[in-house]
Design a protein around this motif. Structure first.
Motif, short mmCIF file in Angstrom:
data_model
loop_
_atom_site.label_atom_id
_atom_site.label_comp_id
_atom_site.label_asym_id
_atom_site.label_seq_id
_atom_site.Cartn_x
_atom_site.Cartn_y
_atom_site.Cartn_z
N PHE A 122 0.86 -1.18 0.00
CA PHE A 122 0.00 0.00 0.00
C PHE A 122 0.89 1.23 0.00
N GLU A 123 0.34 2.35 -0.46
CA GLU A 123 1.11 3.59 -0.46
C GLU A 123 1.35 4.06 0.97
N SER A 124 2.57 4.48 1.24
CA SER A 124 2.93 4.95 2.57
C SER A 124 2.28 6.31 2.85
N ILE A 125 1.82 6.51 4.08
CA ILE A 125 1.15 7.75 4.47
C ILE A 125 2.16 8.87 4.72
N GLY A 126 3.27 8.54 5.36
CA GLY A 126 4.25 9.55 5.71
C GLY A 126 5.66 9.06 5.44
N THR A 127 6.61 9.85 5.85
CA THR A 127 8.00 9.46 5.66
C THR A 127 8.65 9.25 7.02
N ASN A 128 9.71 8.48 7.03
CA ASN A 128 10.49 8.22 8.23
C ASN A 128 9.70 7.51 9.33
N GLN A 129 8.65 6.80 8.94
CA GLN A 129 7.87 6.06 9.92
C GLN A 129 8.63 4.83 10.38
N PRO A 176 9.37 1.95 6.13
CA PRO A 176 8.90 1.90 4.74
C PRO A 176 9.57 2.98 3.89
N THR A 177 9.78 2.66 2.63
CA THR A 177 10.31 3.63 1.67
C THR A 177 9.30 3.77 0.54
N GLY A 178 8.22 4.47 0.83
CA GLY A 178 7.22 4.73 -0.21
C GLY A 178 6.05 3.77 -0.22
N GLN A 179 6.24 2.55 0.26
CA GLN A 179 5.15 1.57 0.27
C GLN A 179 5.11 0.83 1.58
N LEU A 180 3.88 0.49 2.00
CA LEU A 180 3.67 -0.28 3.23
C LEU A 180 3.33 -1.71 2.87
N LEU A 181 3.90 -2.64 3.59
CA LEU A 181 3.58 -4.06 3.41
C LEU A 181 2.29 -4.36 4.16
N GLY A 182 1.37 -5.10 3.53
CA GLY A 182 0.11 -5.45 4.18
C GLY A 182 0.35 -6.16 5.51
N LEU A 183 -0.45 -5.85 6.51
CA LEU A 183 -0.22 -6.31 7.88
C LEU A 183 -0.12 -7.83 8.00
N SER A 184 -1.01 -8.55 7.34
CA SER A 184 -0.99 -10.02 7.48
C SER A 184 0.26 -10.64 6.89
N LYS A 185 0.96 -9.89 6.03
CA LYS A 185 2.13 -10.45 5.35
C LYS A 185 3.27 -10.73 6.33
N PHE A 186 3.33 -9.96 7.43
CA PHE A 186 4.39 -10.19 8.40
C PHE A 186 4.25 -11.59 9.03
N ALA A 187 3.02 -11.93 9.42
CA ALA A 187 2.78 -13.26 9.99
C ALA A 187 2.98 -14.34 8.94
N ARG A 188 2.55 -14.08 7.71
CA ARG A 188 2.72 -15.08 6.64
C ARG A 188 4.21 -15.37 6.41
N VAL A 189 5.02 -14.33 6.39
CA VAL A 189 6.47 -14.51 6.19
C VAL A 189 7.07 -15.28 7.36
N ALA A 190 6.70 -14.90 8.59
CA ALA A 190 7.24 -15.59 9.77
C ALA A 190 6.88 -17.07 9.74
N HIS A 191 5.63 -17.38 9.42
CA HIS A 191 5.21 -18.78 9.36
C HIS A 191 5.88 -19.53 8.21
N GLN A 192 6.05 -18.86 7.08
CA GLN A 192 6.69 -19.51 5.93
C GLN A 192 8.06 -20.07 6.31
N TYR A 193 8.84 -19.30 7.04
CA TYR A 193 10.19 -19.74 7.39
C TYR A 193 10.23 -20.61 8.64
N ALA A 194 9.17 -20.55 9.46
CA ALA A 194 9.11 -21.41 10.65
C ALA A 194 8.72 -22.84 10.29
N HIS A 195 7.97 -23.02 9.21
CA HIS A 195 7.44 -24.33 8.86
C HIS A 195 8.46 -25.18 8.11
#
Length: 196
Positions: free
Chosen positions: A68-75, A105-124
């Motif tokens: 998603f598009e980032s709302i601000g900078t330096n978040q 973020p640098t211009g784009q935000l990663l969707g919230l559920s993606k963090f858990a998906r990535v963590a589970h992908q490498y844990a499994h």
């Protein structure tokens, strides 16, 4: 791949169904530890064992790249207390981790559920906690397009709690990329947020 049966091609268009090899391994394991795999209570255990292993190893995280598009900078974005289970590659015993992921973020935000998906992908998979945090950090950096990623995992390993020393303990491991690896102030900001 089917959980309890496989299609084996014998050179023609016809195929036959065979039992998942993990079922036979589970039966043999039960025999080796002095159990009767045909007794009540264990009769279906080999098939359940096979299904569990297939489910765990064949984990499919789903879509990882929603941006998603980032709302601000330096978040500073922090997602904490993602609970995952993995398997120690040294003893095949489980360990659980609470994973925290932070990034700038640098211009784009990663969707919230993606963090858990990535963590589970490498844990499994068969894993060690130190590699787990490093793989998560690299994947988040790749998906989000930012070099500034931190991953912290705190876990209990049953290979220590149940065997050997038999002492429950919590292990913490970190992976710092980009500015998180060089900027003590940025790490301090992250630690302050985690204390709130």
């Amino acid at each position: 791949m089917s959980v309890t049966e496989f299609n084996v091609h014998n050179g023609s268009s016809a195929s036959k169904t065979t039992e998942d090899p993990l079922i036979g391994i589970a039966r043999q394991l039960l025999k080796e530890i002095g159990e009767d795999p045909n007794r009540d209570g264990l009769r279906d255990t080999p098939a359940r064992f096979a299904r569990w292993w297939r489910e765990f190893i064949d984990y499919e995280p789903g879509s990882l790249g929603t941006l998603f598009e980032s709302i601000g900078t330096n978040q500073l974005v922090v997602v904490s207390d993602i609970q995952v289970w993995s398997l120690c590659e040294h003893h095949l015993l489980p360990f659980n981790c609470s994973v925290t992921i932070a990034y700038r973020p640098t211009g784009q935000l990663l969707g919230l559920s993606k963090f858990a998906r990535v963590a589970h992908q490498y844990a499994h998979k068969l894993q060690v906690q130190e590699r787990l945090v490093d793989q998560i950090a690299l994947e988040i950096s790749t998906l989000s397009g930012t070099p500034d990623v931190a991953v912290i995992a705190k876990g209990e390993h049953l290979c220590m709690s149940m065997r050997g020393i038999k002492a429950p303990a919590q292990m913490t491991s970190t992976a710092y990329r980009g500015e998180f690896s060089t900027d003590a102030g940025l790490r301090a900001e992250l630690f302050d947020l985690l204390r709130v």
